[in-house]
Write an enzyme that holds these catalytic residues in place. Structure first.
Site, PDB file in Angstrom:
ATOM      1  N   GLY A  49      30.107  24.372  -9.124  1.00 46.60           N
ATOM      2  CA  GLY A  49      31.098  24.979  -8.241  1.00 46.60           C
ATOM      3  C   GLY A  49      31.650  24.047  -7.174  1.00 46.60           C
TER       4      GLY A  49
ATOM      5  NE  ARG B 200      43.736  24.564  -6.794  1.00 48.56           N
ATOM      6  CZ  ARG B 200      43.489  24.211  -8.053  1.00 48.56           C
ATOM      7  NH1 ARG B 200      43.732  22.978  -8.459  1.00 48.56           N
ATOM      8  NH2 ARG B 200      43.023  25.083  -8.924  1.00 48.56           N
TER       9      ARG B 200
ATOM     10  NE  ARG C 243      44.689  28.662 -13.910  1.00 42.10           N
ATOM     11  CZ  ARG C 243      44.396  27.442 -13.511  1.00 42.10           C
ATOM     12  NH1 ARG C 243      44.234  26.479 -14.379  1.00 42.10           N
ATOM     13  NH2 ARG C 243      44.249  27.175 -12.235  1.00 42.10           N
TER      14      ARG C 243
ATOM     15  CG  ASP D  50      41.967  25.528 -19.844  1.00 39.35           C
ATOM     16  OD1 ASP D  50      42.401  24.956 -20.851  1.00 39.35           O
ATOM     17  OD2 ASP D  50      41.104  25.030 -19.115  1.00 39.35           O
ATOM     18  CG  ASN D  51      43.484  22.556 -17.418  1.00 38.91           C
ATOM     19  OD1 ASN D  51      42.913  22.246 -18.445  1.00 38.91           O
ATOM     20  ND2 ASN D  51      42.838  22.875 -16.321  1.00 38.91           N
TER      21      ASN D  51
ATOM     22  CG  ASP E 145      44.073  23.202 -13.091  1.00 36.73           C
ATOM     23  OD1 ASP E 145      43.933  23.547 -11.904  1.00 36.73           O
ATOM     24  OD2 ASP E 145      43.762  23.925 -14.050  1.00 36.73           O
TER      25      ASP E 145
HETATM   26  C1  LIG Z   1      41.173  22.643 -16.758  1.00 32.78           C
HETATM   27  O1  LIG Z   1      40.569  23.883 -17.016  1.00 32.78           O
HETATM   28  C2  LIG Z   1      39.201  23.787 -17.362  1.00 32.78           C
HETATM   29  C3  LIG Z   1      38.720  25.139 -17.701  1.00 32.78           C
HETATM   30  O2  LIG Z   1      38.805  25.996 -16.634  1.00 32.78           O
HETATM   31  C4  LIG Z   1      38.405  23.192 -16.208  1.00 32.78           C
HETATM   32  O3  LIG Z   1      37.065  23.002 -16.610  1.00 32.78           O
HETATM   33  C5  LIG Z   1      39.002  21.865 -15.848  1.00 32.78           C
HETATM   34  O4  LIG Z   1      38.366  21.382 -14.695  1.00 32.78           O
HETATM   35  C6  LIG Z   1      40.476  22.008 -15.587  1.00 32.78           C
HETATM   36  N1  LIG Z   1      41.028  20.717 -15.370  1.00 32.78           N
HETATM   37  C7  LIG Z   1      41.393  20.342 -14.175  1.00 32.78           C
HETATM   38  C8  LIG Z   1      41.943  18.994 -14.093  1.00 32.78           C
HETATM   39  O5  LIG Z   1      41.323  21.073 -13.214  1.00 32.78           O
END
Ligand SMILES: *[C@@H]1O[C@H](CO)[C@@H](O)[C@H](O)[C@H]1NC(C)=O
Ligand SMILES: *[C@@H]1O[C@H](CO)[C@@H](O)[C@H](O)[C@H]1NC(C)=O
Ligand SMILES: *[C@@H]1O[C@H](CO)[C@@H](O)[C@H](O)[C@H]1NC(C)=O
Ligand SMILES: *[C@@H]1O[C@H](CO)[C@@H](O)[C@H](O)[C@H]1NC(C)=O
Ligand SMILES: *[C@@H]1O[C@H](CO)[C@@H](O)[C@H](O)[C@H]1NC(C)=O
Ligand SMILES: *[C@@H]1O[C@H](CO)[C@@H](O)[C@H](O)[C@H]1NC(C)=O
Length: 585
Positions: free
Chosen positions: A205, A262, A269, A339-340, A349
């Site tokens: 986390g 942020r 997403r 997911d990103n 992300d």
């Molecule tokens: C993209 O999403 C994945 C899954 O939630 C996560 O583990 C990863 O940290 C994310 N990438 C970034 C660059 O935040």
């Protein structure tokens, strides 16, 4: 001249990996359309006079008391299903969009490493002086909750590196709430690195200083480049030890935890919809999509029977445009999984991203991405893949006929992307109007850049700083990138072709052209080695490097004395070549 070497050039270009740009239908429209895009691109950047007049009006009325800075989660909680289980233990979550999740305070003392005045004052309407207070450190790192906040972790899924990965979700980020500012904009505040949630999987986390510095700087840098992105308000570092195997090589290092505050208009997403569709929660899928359309696609009417189709086509178009903008500044995202990837077509992300140095379509910023799935030249394809997955997620909401139409919309994606790339690169070269050979002129240049390993950013920038006369006489005093480029054996052929093309722009003054080009070709981008220097200092609690970069990258199109002194427009230092991007974050 051009015709004599054309066949050779086309053969060279065909052999190159750069996604070929073709001359497309857009050229049936009038000239003005093509440059109105240049204007649109620059208007998304705040013009200095607009900023001034706005400061001017509101400066006297910025909030100075953080306890009166109120956010709200009501709209989200009222409209969207919430997990009925509480607690931050890792679990499979069903039938909801959010889980309530309280951040875990970081071990202090906390230090404010950086703050974006543009965000704090311009979006959050807080007097930047409040960021110096103890309570800001707590509010912006999860140690205390802002008035009105009901912190949430979002449940989403996604396709990672090509495969369905099941439940993912905010594993170390908390949505604090929405802030409605006086301009009527709603912004969602999120803290990242704020502790475990039900979606933390094996993670702790936390986020470390180096990845947080990179996210903070790059999101602000992208904004000032005029590229749609999430924003960063502040960066806070702690004394909490965090253990990371930075290069996945068994070498665990103790680092320190950090939190970025942020902002985005929305953090939803592609994976937000995918998880509901995959789990058969079709009512929730419809509810979430209706909510997103209602709040963020306000031009779509709620009772339009084709609304999901219009939504889809907007995302397809937005994705194509966003990735074209990335290409135009040499930005490689690095983990472009479903997911990103934002449904609002903004960059989110920031992980193992990178800006191109020597031009190379095979540039892979994530050193562990051995297959090069997210290499520079493959981003448009990755976008297409993600949009296919979005279509799959929306299938339960489409009629048979709409599914077919959605596929046709998707088929247009590549054209839209290529058309936009062509338009932007024409702008980068100062070209007005249309010429059927523009496509070749651009591809020819990129091919030469690839062969000579010329610096991407500085080649375009120096082309914007050299008059047509000087170019004609190949007088590249102090123009190191052009000097590299001109070592190509076909350089003078390209140059003749380019100068001839420019000479046909009869009403265009050379100075006007240079001015236009300088407003789209940045002189400074966040190169890895620049970020790395700032990170090394930040890890010793010296935040001057971060501050300097934030300052410089806030005006990337303007030559700045401090930046020149730091060598940010010079040939990169030798150690930059040996740099590996830190992958674990
Ligand atoms: C993209 O999403 C994945 C899954 O939630 C996560 O583990 C990863 O940290 C994310 N990438 C970034 C660059 O935040
Ligand atoms: C805003 O700035 C202009 C010029 O700088 C000045 O004339 C005007 O009085 C200012 N208005 C306010 C409300 O401060
Ligand atoms: C200043 O802000 C307060 C509350 O945020 C508002 O009630 C007031 O009208 C504002 N004043 C001006 C001059 O904008
Ligand atoms: C496509 O997206 C761009 C960038 O957001 C926008 O300017 C343009 O109007 C969109 N076109 C359509 C047809 O929606
Ligand atoms: C880099 O790529 C590897 C291999 O595909 C992947 O496992 C890893 O998660 C990526 N790194 C990040 C930070 O996304
Ligand atoms: C080359 O260009 C510079 C300006 O950048 C000028 O001062 C110099 O005289 C030029 N040299 C020649 C040989 O034209």
């Amino acid at each position: 001249m051009w015709n004599t070497c054309r066949a050779l050039v086309l053969a060279l270009v065909a052999a190159s990996n750069f996604p070929r740009v073709h001359v497309l239908d857009c050229f049936q429209s009038a000239d003005t359309d093509c440059y109105s895009h240049a204007n649109a691109a620059s208007s998304s950047r705040p013009s200095s006079s607009a900023v001034k007049s706005w400061w001017n009006v509101s400066f006297s009325n910025l909030t100075r008391d953080l306890d009166r800075f109120i956010v709200s989660c009501e709209k989200l909680l009222e409209s969207l299903p919430v997990d009925d289980v509480n607690g931050n233990f890792v679990r499979t979550v069903k039938n909801c969009v959010f889980s309530k999740s309280v951040p875990t305070p970081l071990r202090g003392p906390l230090r404010l490493a950086a703050v974006s005045k543009d965000v704090i004052e311009g979006i959050l309407e807080l007097d930047v002086a409040v960021t110096q207070s103890e309570s800001f450190l707590l509010y912006a790192s999860g140690g205390r909750l802002l008035p009105g906040s009901v912190p949430l972790a979002h449940r989403y899924g996604g396709h990672q590196f090509g495969y369905w990965a099941g439940q993912l979700g905010d594993g170390r980020a908390h949505l604090l709430g929405q802030y409605l500012n006086r301009k009527g904009e709603v912004w969602e505040l999120q803290i990242k690195g704020s502790g475990k949630t039900p979606y933390s999987r094996s993670g702790d986390g936390r986020a470390v200083i180096r990845s947080s510095v990179r996210e903070f700087l790059c999101s602000e840098a992208m904004h000032f480049l005029g590229i749609p992105t999430s924003r960063a308000a502040s960066l806070i570092v702690s004394e909490e030890p965090v253990f990371r195997d930075q290069f996945y090589d068994g070498n665990v290092k103790t680092e320190r935890g950090a939190v970025v505050l942020r902002l985005a208009k929305s953090w939803f997403r592609i994976g937000s919809l995918e998880i509901l569709s995959e789990s058969g929660e079709i009512d929730h899928l419809r509810t979430l999509l209706n909510f997103i359309i209602d709040k963020h696609f306000t031009f779509i009417s709620a009772d339009d029977p084709e609304k999901y189709l219009v939504f889809y086509s907007t995302v397809v178009n937005g994705t194509a445009h966003l990735i074209a903008q990335w290409t135009s500044v040499g930005f490689a995202h690095g983990v472009f999984n479903t997911d990103n990837f934002s449904l609002l077509s903004i960059t989110i992300d920031y992980g193992p991203f990178g800006f191109l140095e020597s031009y190379d379509p095979n540039f892979v910023p994530n050193t562990s991405d051995d297959e090069g799935r997210y290499r520079m030249g493959a981003q448009a394809e990755a976008g297409l893949f993600n949009l296919e997955k979005l279509l799959l997620a929306l299938r339960p909401l489409f009629t048979q006929k709409q599914q077919k139409q959605a596929k046709m919309i998707l088929n247009e994606y590549t054209n839209v992307y290529q058309m936009r790339v062509l338009q932007i690169f024409k702008t980068k070269l100062g070209l007005l109007g249309e010429d059927e050979e523009d496509n070749d002129l651009i591809a020819f240049l990129l091919k030469m850049m690839e062969d000579t390993q010329s610096d991407f950013t500085m080649t375009f920038r120096q082309l914007s700083e050299v008059s047509a006369n000087q170019l004609g006489s190949m007088n590249f005093t102090q123009m190191w990138a052009l000097d590299d480029l001109s070592s190509h054996k076909l350089f003078s052929d390209w140059l003749n072709m380019y100068l001839l093309r420019l000479s046909r722009q009869q009403s265009d003054r050379d100075l006007d052209r240079l001015h236009r080009m300088q407003s789209v070709n940045p002189r400074y981008v966040l190169r890895n080695w620049m970020a790395e220097s700032a990170i090394r200092k930040a890890e010793m609690n010296d935040f001057s490097g971060v501050e300097l970069l934030l300052h410089i990258l806030s005006s990337p199109f303007v030559t700045q004395h401090t930046a020149e002194e730091a060598g940010y427009a010079a040939r990169p230092p030798v150690w930059a070549n040996r740099l590996k991007v830190s992958c674990s974050s």
